[in-house]
Design a protein around this motif. Sequence first.
Motif, PDB file in Angstrom:
ATOM      1  N   LYS A 104      37.683   8.674  19.739  1.00 47.72           N
ATOM      2  CA  LYS A 104      37.992   7.401  19.101  1.00 47.72           C
ATOM      3  C   LYS A 104      39.341   6.871  19.583  1.00 47.72           C
ATOM      4  CE  LYS A 104      39.009   5.429  14.544  1.00 47.72           C
ATOM      5  NZ  LYS A 104      39.266   5.733  13.124  1.00 47.72           N
ATOM      6  N   TYR A 105      39.470   5.567  19.591  1.00 48.44           N
ATOM      7  CA  TYR A 105      40.724   4.880  19.883  1.00 48.44           C
ATOM      8  C   TYR A 105      41.874   5.548  19.126  1.00 48.44           C
ATOM      9  CZ  TYR A 105      43.881   0.796  20.159  1.00 48.44           C
ATOM     10  OH  TYR A 105      44.937  -0.063  20.381  1.00 48.44           O
ATOM     11  N   LYS A 106      42.999   5.776  19.814  1.00 51.68           N
ATOM     12  CA  LYS A 106      44.042   6.642  19.264  1.00 51.68           C
ATOM     13  C   LYS A 106      45.157   5.923  18.518  1.00 51.68           C
ATOM     14  CE  LYS A 106      42.146  10.411  20.524  1.00 51.68           C
ATOM     15  NZ  LYS A 106      41.437  11.178  19.497  1.00 51.68           N
ATOM     16  N   HIS A 107      45.168   4.620  18.539  1.00 55.88           N
ATOM     17  CA  HIS A 107      46.270   3.903  17.896  1.00 55.88           C
ATOM     18  C   HIS A 107      45.744   3.156  16.666  1.00 55.88           C
ATOM     19  CE1 HIS A 107      48.723   5.087  21.267  1.00 55.88           C
ATOM     20  NE2 HIS A 107      47.839   4.554  22.103  1.00 55.88           N
ATOM     21  N   ALA A 108      46.231   1.964  16.427  1.00 55.27           N
ATOM     22  CA  ALA A 108      45.779   1.153  15.294  1.00 55.27           C
ATOM     23  C   ALA A 108      45.602  -0.275  15.782  1.00 55.27           C
ATOM     24  CB  ALA A 108      46.801   1.202  14.156  1.00 55.27           C
ATOM     25  N   ALA A 109      44.425  -0.846  15.531  1.00 60.16           N
ATOM     26  CA  ALA A 109      44.158  -2.197  16.024  1.00 60.16           C
ATOM     27  C   ALA A 109      43.005  -2.810  15.243  1.00 60.16           C
ATOM     28  CB  ALA A 109      43.817  -2.180  17.519  1.00 60.16           C
ATOM     29  N   GLN A 110      42.944  -4.133  15.300  1.00 61.05           N
ATOM     30  CA  GLN A 110      41.814  -4.867  14.748  1.00 61.05           C
ATOM     31  C   GLN A 110      40.894  -5.274  15.889  1.00 61.05           C
ATOM     32  OE1 GLN A 110      41.381  -8.709  14.808  1.00 61.05           O
ATOM     33  NE2 GLN A 110      39.377  -8.360  13.904  1.00 61.05           N
ATOM     34  N   PHE A 111      39.604  -5.035  15.718  1.00 60.58           N
ATOM     35  CA  PHE A 111      38.595  -5.420  16.702  1.00 60.58           C
ATOM     36  C   PHE A 111      37.647  -6.439  16.071  1.00 60.58           C
ATOM     37  CE2 PHE A 111      40.059  -1.415  18.313  1.00 60.58           C
ATOM     38  CZ  PHE A 111      39.875  -1.446  19.687  1.00 60.58           C
ATOM     39  N   ASP A 112      37.388  -7.536  16.783  1.00 55.56           N
ATOM     40  CA  ASP A 112      36.357  -8.466  16.327  1.00 55.56           C
ATOM     41  C   ASP A 112      34.992  -7.794  16.449  1.00 55.56           C
ATOM     42  OD1 ASP A 112      38.468 -10.190  16.210  1.00 55.56           O
ATOM     43  OD2 ASP A 112      37.748 -11.548  17.773  1.00 55.56           O
ATOM     44  N   LEU A 113      34.143  -8.015  15.466  1.00 56.71           N
ATOM     45  CA  LEU A 113      32.750  -7.603  15.562  1.00 56.71           C
ATOM     46  C   LEU A 113      31.862  -8.829  15.788  1.00 56.71           C
ATOM     47  CD1 LEU A 113      30.692  -5.289  15.417  1.00 56.71           C
ATOM     48  CD2 LEU A 113      30.570  -5.664  12.940  1.00 56.71           C
ATOM     49  N   VAL A 114      32.121  -9.888  15.019  1.00 55.92           N
ATOM     50  CA  VAL A 114      31.406 -11.156  15.182  1.00 55.92           C
ATOM     51  C   VAL A 114      32.427 -12.285  15.075  1.00 55.92           C
ATOM     52  CG1 VAL A 114      29.621 -12.694  14.270  1.00 55.92           C
ATOM     53  CG2 VAL A 114      29.296 -10.208  14.166  1.00 55.92           C
ATOM     54  N   THR A 115      32.325 -13.263  15.961  1.00 53.98           N
ATOM     55  CA  THR A 115      33.172 -14.451  15.915  1.00 53.98           C
ATOM     56  C   THR A 115      32.593 -15.437  14.906  1.00 53.98           C
ATOM     57  OG1 THR A 115      33.787 -14.192  18.237  1.00 53.98           O
ATOM     58  CG2 THR A 115      34.092 -16.374  17.259  1.00 53.98           C
ATOM     59  N   GLY A 116      33.398 -15.863  13.951  1.00 52.80           N
ATOM     60  CA  GLY A 116      32.917 -16.799  12.944  1.00 52.80           C
ATOM     61  C   GLY A 116      32.753 -18.202  13.506  1.00 52.80           C
ATOM     62  N   VAL A 117      31.669 -18.863  13.147  1.00 48.20           N
ATOM     63  CA  VAL A 117      31.412 -20.248  13.537  1.00 48.20           C
ATOM     64  C   VAL A 117      30.827 -20.960  12.322  1.00 48.20           C
ATOM     65  CG1 VAL A 117      30.228 -21.819  15.115  1.00 48.20           C
ATOM     66  CG2 VAL A 117      30.936 -19.552  15.918  1.00 48.20           C
ATOM     67  N   THR A 118      31.388 -22.094  11.967  1.00 51.13           N
ATOM     68  CA  THR A 118      30.989 -22.820  10.767  1.00 51.13           C
ATOM     69  C   THR A 118      29.476 -23.040  10.710  1.00 51.13           C
ATOM     70  OG1 THR A 118      33.117 -23.968  10.735  1.00 51.13           O
ATOM     71  CG2 THR A 118      31.332 -24.936   9.433  1.00 51.13           C
ATOM     72  N   GLY A 119      28.863 -22.578   9.621  1.00 57.65           N
ATOM     73  CA  GLY A 119      27.449 -22.794   9.406  1.00 57.65           C
ATOM     74  C   GLY A 119      26.526 -21.979  10.282  1.00 57.65           C
ATOM     75  N   ARG A 120      27.087 -21.104  11.154  1.00 57.70           N
ATOM     76  CA  ARG A 120      26.237 -20.392  12.106  1.00 57.70           C
ATOM     77  C   ARG A 120      26.443 -18.881  12.083  1.00 57.70           C
ATOM     78  NH1 ARG A 120      26.446 -23.729  17.725  1.00 57.70           N
ATOM     79  NH2 ARG A 120      24.883 -22.125  18.227  1.00 57.70           N
ATOM     80  N   LEU A 126      43.186  -8.587  10.405  1.00 57.82           N
ATOM     81  CA  LEU A 126      41.812  -8.649   9.902  1.00 57.82           C
ATOM     82  C   LEU A 126      41.611  -9.860   8.999  1.00 57.82           C
ATOM     83  CD1 LEU A 126      39.211  -6.969  10.118  1.00 57.82           C
ATOM     84  CD2 LEU A 126      39.924  -5.749   8.068  1.00 57.82           C
ATOM     85  N   VAL A 127      42.537 -10.091   8.091  1.00 60.79           N
ATOM     86  CA  VAL A 127      42.393 -11.220   7.178  1.00 60.79           C
ATOM     87  C   VAL A 127      42.567 -12.541   7.933  1.00 60.79           C
ATOM     88  CG1 VAL A 127      44.804 -11.459   6.381  1.00 60.79           C
ATOM     89  CG2 VAL A 127      42.921 -11.913   4.802  1.00 60.79           C
ATOM     90  N   GLY A 131      35.123  -8.394  11.178  1.00 63.10           N
ATOM     91  CA  GLY A 131      36.143  -7.675  11.934  1.00 63.10           C
ATOM     92  C   GLY A 131      36.273  -6.249  11.456  1.00 63.10           C
ATOM     93  N   THR A 132      36.929  -5.446  12.261  1.00 61.84           N
ATOM     94  CA  THR A 132      37.056  -4.014  11.979  1.00 61.84           C
ATOM     95  C   THR A 132      38.478  -3.541  12.225  1.00 61.84           C
ATOM     96  OG1 THR A 132      34.773  -3.640  12.682  1.00 61.84           O
ATOM     97  CG2 THR A 132      36.201  -1.723  12.595  1.00 61.84           C
TER      98      THR A 132
END
Length: 652
Positions: free
Chosen positions: A396-412, A443-444, A417-418
């Motif tokens: 597993k990744y050894k540091h600390a980070a936020q990864f996008d899982l899905v890009t938000g798009v209005t209405g779609r 993340l927020v 995020g993770t």
Amino acid sequence: MTLNPLALPDTDDADAWTRFVDERADTALTRARAIVADLKDGSTRTADEVLNLWNDCDIEAANSSTFVSLLSEAHPDPAVRELAEAKLQATTTFLTQRGQDRDLHKVLSEVDAGALDATATRLLEHVLRDFRRSGVDADDATRARLTEINDRLVVVSQEFSRNVRDDVRSIMITPDQLAGLPEDYIADHPADADGRVRITTDYPDMIPYLTFARDRSARLALSHESTNRAWPANDPLLHELVELRAELASLLGYDSWPDFDAEVKMIKTGDAIGEFIDRVSELAEASARKDFAVLLERARADDPSITELFGADHSYYAELVRREQFDVDAQRVRRYFDFTRVRAGLLEVTGRLFGISYDEVTDAPAWHPDVTTYDVVRDGRRIGRIHLDLHPRDGKYKHAAQFDLVTGVTGRQLPEGTLVCNFPRELMEHTQVVTLFHEFGHLVHHVLGGDQQWSRFSGVATEWDFVEAPSQMLEEWAWDADILRSFAHDADGEPIPTDLVDRMRTANEFGRGYNARTQLFYAALSYRLHLERPADHTAMVRELQARHSLLAYLPDSHFQAAFGHLDGYSSGYYTYMWSLVIAKDLFSAFDADDLFAAEVAGRYRDAVLAPGGSADAADLVAEFLGRDYSFDAFGRWLGGSDAGPDGDHRSS
């Protein structure tokens, strides 16, 4: 419209995850290619129609890449990680080809900007700039070489990151060399059949050991292993990364990679990076030398022969100074920070601050049992989903980070995020609590900024040297006594004493200057490696550490090989300090006596976080502050004064 989260495989079967990666990545990329073909089919379209098709292509490209970027670093099965890396390479190749497609560029360049609203006009400007920076106007041979470079950069970057991730090193010590460590740490590290204890370079092992272990030789040995991770494997890879980036910049007409990289950031030019580093180094000089002298004096009280301090000495003696001069004992402090309570407190604090709530989804599928999942709710409506993957494991990744899982798009699409971190499962150091608040800030930001029409501007899509500012500002909430007392309780349920938090805050001012100088060493290294491209990277590490950091170079170490930010941030590690300048200015607008004041918190959420990348970062900050950002609050903080503009004390 109700949007559903991404349907992840509801199994830990690696074959099922392999099929999921294959199908989602390939389907999205096939759609993206089809949209490009549609854009070039010669049909007459309005400006909005062209940009909406482009946006559709952006969405599919993100859908083919964001989730595999996460899985390549976090999935427990090596075969899934390897497949995810391959899918990420395919998307990168597509994006390179799209950026060099002259027929596509002609379609976009002929769009009538006068028919667009302000945000769509901004999108068009960014798209045309990207075409130029991709080499769309270059000759065929140059464009072919740019494609080769971009494809190779992805492969080399992945290998560099993989070497850092997989190279977990360790030292073997005797039980007596655990002296000074907390009882629970000692209990978790029993001796083997030969009477030896293994301490690894993974964070939950290494950080407490470097902070509390009395045996200097063992601390130095562990630090040596840590600073030699991925060495020598990453030496040729880092040279290749630097040279490829320089060649790419040159082919596109830039004097250096830092110039190319800085053009799309707030700082704008490579020269400005060097000037910024020098400016902050000068601001930190007096404070750094004053506190470092105290640190060295304390070390010499133990051993008069000590003439210089290494990184392995810093954590240990800084802890002793805090304990002896400020009455702050980290081992006493940590008993208030049980991981489960901290996680719950983080959600409560950020929910109250931003006017949202988190509903745990106990049956949500994920890639590992450690992952906890929450729906983010605002005004009774789900606005996003977050996944917390917070404990270490092999591969597993050894540091600390936020990864996008899905890009938000209005209405779609619902933004998802993770957080991928490496925290202990039981008691945490307060520094780890601060890190958790920091990473959660990303993340927020991803979720609150994820309600955008244009995928390009969704989430943490601001200039890269502003990205850290909202997260750095959220750290402030991990230093407030009343906030900490809401979740920081010991095993008997007693909250952390207010006077202890006050002492922690005072003690935290110690070392601020020399810690900043260490950060500037990292920034200078990332900048000058790319500017000068020396034959001997280790020699440059020694030179720049001597110039900027007061901590000495550890002989026969190769810090750069495991400095993962040289991959992602390339020449731009200065962004942490640049963002901190803005973070301190942003925080000056809050009332230190009421960090949950609804008016300012709501205004910050709506002016800075919710717009995502739909406006320049400087404009977002000015909208919130009512003025341009300045160095004033940062200068006071760095000099040892946390007084805000009204004289109130500001936590740090």
